[in-house]
Scaffold this motif. Structure first.
Motif, mmCIF file in Angstrom:
data_model
loop_
_atom_site.group_PDB
_atom_site.id
_atom_site.type_symbol
_atom_site.label_atom_id
_atom_site.label_comp_id
_atom_site.label_asym_id
_atom_site.label_seq_id
_atom_site.Cartn_x
_atom_site.Cartn_y
_atom_site.Cartn_z
ATOM 1 N N ARG A 15 -62.503 -39.710 -26.085
ATOM 2 C CA ARG A 15 -62.195 -39.523 -24.671
ATOM 3 C C ARG A 15 -61.482 -40.741 -24.077
ATOM 4 O O ARG A 15 -60.736 -40.611 -23.097
ATOM 5 N N MET B 3 -67.667 -34.374 -15.621
ATOM 6 C CA MET B 3 -67.678 -33.387 -16.702
ATOM 7 C C MET B 3 -68.983 -32.601 -16.751
ATOM 8 O O MET B 3 -69.086 -31.623 -17.493
ATOM 9 N N LEU C 4 -63.573 -39.546 -17.175
ATOM 10 C CA LEU C 4 -63.433 -38.933 -18.490
ATOM 11 C C LEU C 4 -64.047 -39.758 -19.607
ATOM 12 O O LEU C 4 -64.432 -39.209 -20.644
ATOM 13 N N ILE D 181 -65.159 -27.768 -19.610
ATOM 14 C CA ILE D 181 -64.625 -29.116 -19.410
ATOM 15 C C ILE D 181 -63.132 -29.154 -19.722
ATOM 16 O O ILE D 181 -62.337 -29.726 -18.970
ATOM 17 N N PHE E 65 -63.725 -33.491 -26.620
ATOM 18 C CA PHE E 65 -65.045 -33.388 -26.001
ATOM 19 C C PHE E 65 -66.108 -32.860 -26.970
ATOM 20 O O PHE E 65 -67.220 -32.542 -26.554
ATOM 21 N N THR F 144 -68.935 -40.122 -15.058
ATOM 22 C CA THR F 144 -68.785 -39.074 -16.072
ATOM 23 C C THR F 144 -69.453 -37.771 -15.636
ATOM 24 O O THR F 144 -69.276 -36.738 -16.286
ATOM 25 N N VAL G 258 -60.277 -30.090 -16.951
ATOM 26 C CA VAL G 258 -59.414 -31.258 -17.142
ATOM 27 C C VAL G 258 -57.948 -30.841 -17.149
ATOM 28 O O VAL G 258 -57.091 -31.494 -16.535
#
Length: 832
Positions: free
Chosen positions: A524, A266, A247, A289, A327, A263, A293
Motif C-alpha cells: 500500500r 479503508m 492508504l 476498498i 489490499f 487508515t 479507492v
C-alpha cells in the motif's frame, strides 16, 4: 437461435447453483514465497505497537494452490461452456492495450493563460480561463454580487452555516482594498472550515458509525477518523500526505497514532458479522476498498472491470485484480489502545468500571457456565462456517499462511461469549434432536439465559458513547500476502490466472516499487506513493474538480467520480489543468486552492437571471452567471440552529443522537442523547447509523453511507416542506429564533422584521415584504385569538426571552408562526 439461448441460460444457472453448493477449490492456503522461520507473537488481540516481529513459520508440506489453480483453469477450458462464458474467459485473460489516449490519462501540463479583452475582470488566473470561452461566445460575465449576498454565499460554502448579522455588517462596511482577502482568510482560519470540508470528504469515505446489514452493530471508534479528517483540513495537511496516511499510514508512519487512525478510511466498508463464508467476506471487503479507492482518488469506475474487461475504458479484469492485490493482506484491527487518555477516555473508563462492578457476579456466573462446555462450544461455533473457511479455522496455528491468518483474525474479531453461548441454546432448544442434548445442557442454558435477562437490567450503566481504543487497517505484523487471482465473472470461487500488485496499464507504464518491511507487505505504500505523485495524471485533476463542484454546483467534469470515457468531458479542460497544476505547485495545499476560488471574479458574480445567457448557454456551463444552489441537508439544519442561537460549537468527540420523531420505531438503535447540548451539535457529529438515517437530514438528500457518495442529489418533494413545517424540533428552533429577534430588536415590530431577515437572509426586509408580513401577523393574530377562545389551540410563545418583557401571548404566538413560516421559505434554503 431460441434453443441456443435457452441452453445458454440453463447452463449459466446450473453453473451458478454448482458454484454455490459444490465443494470450493481451495486456492488460498499456499504460502507465497518464504513466509519466515521464526514464530510471530500473537497480535490478534494486541495493539499495533507490538507489530514488527519476525513472521510465523510456514507449513513445511508442499503447497497445492498453484496446482489447484491450474486444474481449475483446465476444467473451465475443458467444460462445454456456453459461448458467452467462453468469450468472458478469453476476455479476462486477453492482453489489453498498454496505454489509452483518453484525455484524463494524459500527463498534466500547465496551460498558458489565455489572452482576454476584459483584462480588468481578471483578478486571478482562474478568471482568464473562465472569461476566454465567454468572450468567444460573445458573452460578458455578470457584475459582482452585492456584498451581503456574497458573504452569505462564501460563509455557507466554506463553513456550511449562515453568517451572523455582525459578520455581514463588518464585511459590507469594510472599504479597505483587501476586504475580500480578509474575509477569505477569516473563513479559512476558522475551525468551521475543517468541519465543512470534512463532511464532504466523509461522503467519499462512506463514513458510518455502524456496520450495516441486519444487526447494524455500532463501531464505537470511528468518530476518531472523522476528527482526523476535520483536523487535517484545518491544519491544511497537504493532500498528498492526506492520501498517504489514509492508504498506508500504518506502513509509512507506524509510530504515529494519527496515521493509524487515518487508515480508518479503508475500514468504513459495510460489514456483516453473521457471514459464515469468511473467504467471501474477505473478497467483499477488499472489493469495497478497491472500488472506493478507484472512484475517490482516481475518478475511475474500477468496479466495472471486476466481472469483465471494462466496456468503455481500457481497464481489464487483470488491471482490477492487480489493483485489488495491493489490499490482499489488509485486516481490520479495532482494539488498539489510545496513546493518551483525554476527557472522553477517562469518562468512558469511569462509566465502564461502574457497569463492570455492578455486573461482576452475573458475568462471572455466565463465564463459569461456559467454561464447563467451552471446548465443545468453540467447536460448535467454528463448525458453523463454510467449508473453505473451516479449512483455515481448524488448521494448526503453526501451519497458517497469510490467508489463514486473515480468516482466524476475523474469526476472533467476531467471536465473543455470546457466540459460544449459542452452543447451549442450539443444543437445549433441539429438544433432544441434537446428539449432544442432555438435561444438564438444557438446565445450563436455562440458567445462562436467566442471567442474560438479569444482565440487561444494568444496560443503562454502560457507556453510551466513546471508547478507549482506535480502529485501523493493518497487516497484522506480517510481510507476506495471500495470492490474488483474476476471477471468472468476478466469482471468487472461479480463479483464473494469479496476479501481482500493479497499476492500471491504461493509465501508466510505471511499476510499483514494493519494499516489504518486517511487519507489512509494503504494497500500500507503493500504491499511496503512486496515487499521491505529481506525475499521476488523475489525482490532482479529480480533487480540484470536486472542490470546484462544491463552490459552483457542477464540476468542470460533471461526473466527479468518473473521468473515464463514460463520464462527461470537461467543459473547460484548460481551467481544470490550470487548477490541478497550480494545486501541486502550491504544495497540494487545499486551503490555497479554496482561497484562489473564493477570491476569483468568477466566484464573485451575481446570480441574477440574464436572458442573453439563458439563450446562449442554457446550462450555464460557461459560468456567465453564478449558479444558485439549494443548501445541503446539513447546511439547512445547522443554519437553523445558528439562527435560533442554539448551535453548540464544540469540535470533535463521539457521535451524538438528537431527538427523532416518536413514531420512527428505531428502538435501542437510536437512544437520544440525554445532554441537550449534544442534541444541538452540528449535523457532522450526528451518529450515522446505516439502518436508521437521521430523518431530518434524509429528507434533504443526505449522503448514503452504503458506498462512496460522489455528489449530493437535489430532489424536490412535498415531504421536505412537511418535514420542516411539522417537525417539533424545527418549530422549537423557530420559537428560540423569535425570542432572539425580540431580544435583539426590541418591541418595534418593523425592527423585528428587519432583524429576522438579517439573521436568515443577511439583508433587511424590503418595504413590500414588511407590508406583507405585517398583514400576515395581523390576520394570524385573529385566527389564533379565535381558536384559543374556543379552547382548541394552545399558544406557543417565543423562548429564551431576556428580562421582564411583557408580551401579549396571542400576538407573540402569531409572531412565532410568522418566524416559522419565513424560516421555511425558499430564500433560506438556497444560496445565491
Amino acid at each position: 437461435m431460441k434453443k441456443k439461448l435457452y441452453l445458454a441460460v440453463m447452463w449459466g444457472l446450473a453453473g451458478t447453483v454448482a458454484g454455490e453448493v459444490g465443494a470450493a477449490v481451495d486456492l488460498f492456503n499456499s504460502p507465497v514465497g518464504v513466509i519466515g522461520e521464526k514464530k510471530q507473537p500473537d497480535l490478534f488481540n494486541g495493539s499495533v505497537g507490538s507489530i514488527g516481529a519476525q513472521p510465523v513459520a510456514a507449513d513445511s508440506k508442499p503447497a497445492s494452490a498453484e496446482v489447484k489453480a491450474q486444474q481449475a483453469v483446465e476444467a473451465l477450458q475443458a467444460a462445454p461452456a456456453a459461448p458467452d462464458n467462453k468469450q468472458a474467459a478469453a476476455e479476462a485473460q486477453a492482453p489489453q492495450p498498454a496505454k489509452s489516449k483518453l484525455w484524463s490519462y494524459q500527463p498534466l501540463k500547465a496551460p498558458d493563460q489565455p489572452a482576454v479583452n476584459n483584462k480588468s475582470w481578471v483578478r486571478t488566473p482562474i478568471d482568464a480561463f473562465v472569461l476566454a470561452p465567454l468572450e468567444a461566445k460573445g458573452l460578458t460575465p455578470s457584475p459582482d454580487a452585492d456584498r451581503a449576498a456574497f458573504v452569505r454565499r462564501a460563509t455557507l460554502d466554506a463553513w456550511g452555516v449562515i453568517p451572523s448579522p455582525e459578520d455581514v455588517a463588518t464585511f459590507v462596511n469594510d472599504t479597505s482594498p483587501d476586504a475580500y482577502e480578509k474575509l477569505a482568510d477569516r473563513l479559512l482560519a476558522s475551525p468551521k472550515y475543517g468541519e465543512r470540508q470534512a463532511r464532504r470528504w466523509l461522503d467519499l469515505a462512506r463514513y458510518a458509525d455502524s456496520t450495516g446489514f441486519q444487526n447494524d452493530n455500532t463501531r464505537p471508534n470511528m468518530w476518531r477518523y472523522r476528527d482526523y479528517v476535520i483536523n487535517a483540513f484545518n491544519q491544511d495537511k497537504p493532500y498528498s500526505r492526506f492520501i498517504q496516511e489514509q492508504l498506508a499510514g500504518d506502513e509509512l508512519y507506524p509510530d504515529n497514532q494519527e496515521a493509524l487512525i487515518a487508515t480508518g478510511y479503508m475500514a468504513h466498508f459495510p460489514d456483516n458479522h453473521n457471514s459464515r463464508d469468511l473467504v467471501q467476506r474477505k473478497y467483499q471487503i477488499t472489493t469495497d476498498i478497491t472500488d472506493t479507492v478507484g472512484k475517490v482518488f482516481l475518478g475511475q469506475t474500477m468496479e466495472c472491470a471486476r466481472c469483465h474487461n471494462h466496456k468503455f475504458d481500457k481497464i481489464s479484469q487483470k488491471d482490477y485484480f492487480s489493483l485489488q492485490a495491493f489490499f490482499a493482506n489488509l485486516s481490520a484491527v479495532d482494539n488498539i489502545p489510545t496513546a493518551k487518555k483525554g476527557e472522553v477516555e477517562r469518562k468512558y473508563d469511569v462509566t465502564l468500571a461502574k457497569w463492570e462492578d455492578a455486573t461482576k457476579d452475573i458475568r462471572g456466573k455466565q463465564k463459569a457456565i461456559i467454561d464447563t462446555v467451552r471446548e465443545q462450544a468453540e467447536k460448535h461455533h467454528k463448525e458453523r462456517y463454510l467449508t473453505d473457511s473451516r479449512e483455515a479455522i481448524f488448521k494448526p496455528k503453526s501451519q497458517w499462511n497469510a490467508q489463514d491468518r486473515w480468516i482466524n483474525h476475523r474469526l476472533g474479531y467476531i467471536t465473543d461469549e455470546r457466540s459460544l453461548a449459542a452452543y447451549l441454546r442450539d443444543t437445549a432448544e433441539s429438544k433432544g434432536a441434537d446428539k449432544n442434548y442432555t438435561k444438564e445442557i438444557a438446565d445450563k442454558w436455562t440458567e445462562y439465559d436467566k442471567l442474560s435477562e438479569e444482565l440487561k437490567k444494568f444496560n443503562d450503566l454502560k457507556p453510551k458513547s466513546g471508547s478507549t481504543e482506535i480502529s485501523a487497517m493493518t497487516e497484522l505484523g506480517y510481510p507476506d500476502a495471500p495470492p490474488s487471482y483474476v476471477f471468472f465473472g468476478g466469482d471468487h470461487e472461479r480463479p483464473l490466472e494469479q496476479v501481482q500488485p500493479a497499476f492500471p496499464e491504461a493509465i501508466t507504464d510505471e511499476k510499483p516499487d514494493i519494499k516489504p518491511t518486517a511487519f507489512s507487505s509494503g504494497r500500500r505504500t507503493a500504491l499511496a506513493n503512486w496515487i499521491a505523485s505529481s506525475n499521476n495524471p488523475l489525482t490532482a485533476r479529480v480533487f480540484v474538480n470536486r472542490v470546484w463542484e462544491q463552490y459552483f454546483g457542477h464540476g468542470i467534469v460533471e461526473t466527479v467520480s468518473d473521468f473515464g470515457k463514460a463520464g462527461q468531458k470537461p467543459t473547460n479542460p484548460e481551467l481544470l489543468d490550470y487548477l490541478a497544476d497550480n494545486f501541486i505547485k502550491q504544495g497540494w495545499s487545499v486551503k490555497k486552492l479554496h482561497r484562489d476560488i473564493l477570491l476569483s471574479s468568477a466566484y464573485r458574480q451575481s446570480s441574477a437571471y440574464r436572458e442573453d445567457v439563458s439563450k446562449a448557454d442554457p446550462d450555464n456551463k460557461l459560468l456567465a452567471v453564478f449558479p444558485r444552489k439549494r443548501l445541503e441537508a446539513e447546511q439547512i439544519r445547522d443554519s437553523l440552529l445558528v439562527a435560533s442561537g442554539k448551535l453548540e460549537d464544540k469540535i470533535g468527540g463521539p457521535s451524538v443522537f438528537p431527538p427523532v420523531p416518536a413514531n420512527l420505531g428505531a428502538g435501542n438503535q437510536w437512544e437520544v442523547s440525554k445532554d441537550v447540548h449534544d442534541q444541538n451539535r452540528r449535523s457532522l457529529y450526528i451518529f450515522t447509523r446505516r439502518s436508521v438515517p437521521y430523518p431530518l437530514l434524509e429528507s434533504f438528500n443526505m449522503a448514503s453511507a452504503q458506498e462512496e457518495h460522489s455528489k449530493r442529489e437535489v430532489t424536490t418533494s412535498p415531504l421536505q416542506s412537511l418535514t420542516l413545517f411539522n417537525s417539533d424540533v424545527v418549530f422549537g428552533w423557530s420559537q428560540a429564533l423569535a425570542g432572539r429577534v425580540i431580544n435583539e430588536a426590541g418591541n418595534d415590530e418593523a425592527a423585528q422584521l428587519d432583524r429576522l431577515y438579517q439573521i436568515l437572509f443577511s439583508r433587511a426586509a424590503t418595504g413590500s415584504e414588511k407590508e406583507t408580513l405585517q398583514k400576515f401577523l395581523n390576520n394570524h393574530e385573529k385566527v389564533v385569538r379565535e381558536k384559543t377562545a374556543e379552547g382548541k389551540f394552545a399558544v406557543s410563545i417565543p423562548t429564551g426571552l431576556k428580562g421582564d418583557q411583557k408580551l401579549d401571548p396571542i400576538r407573540a404566538a402569531a409572531f412565532v408562526d410568522l418566524v416559522h413560516t419565513v424560516a421555511n421559505s425558499n430564500e433560506f434554503i438556497y444560496r445565491f
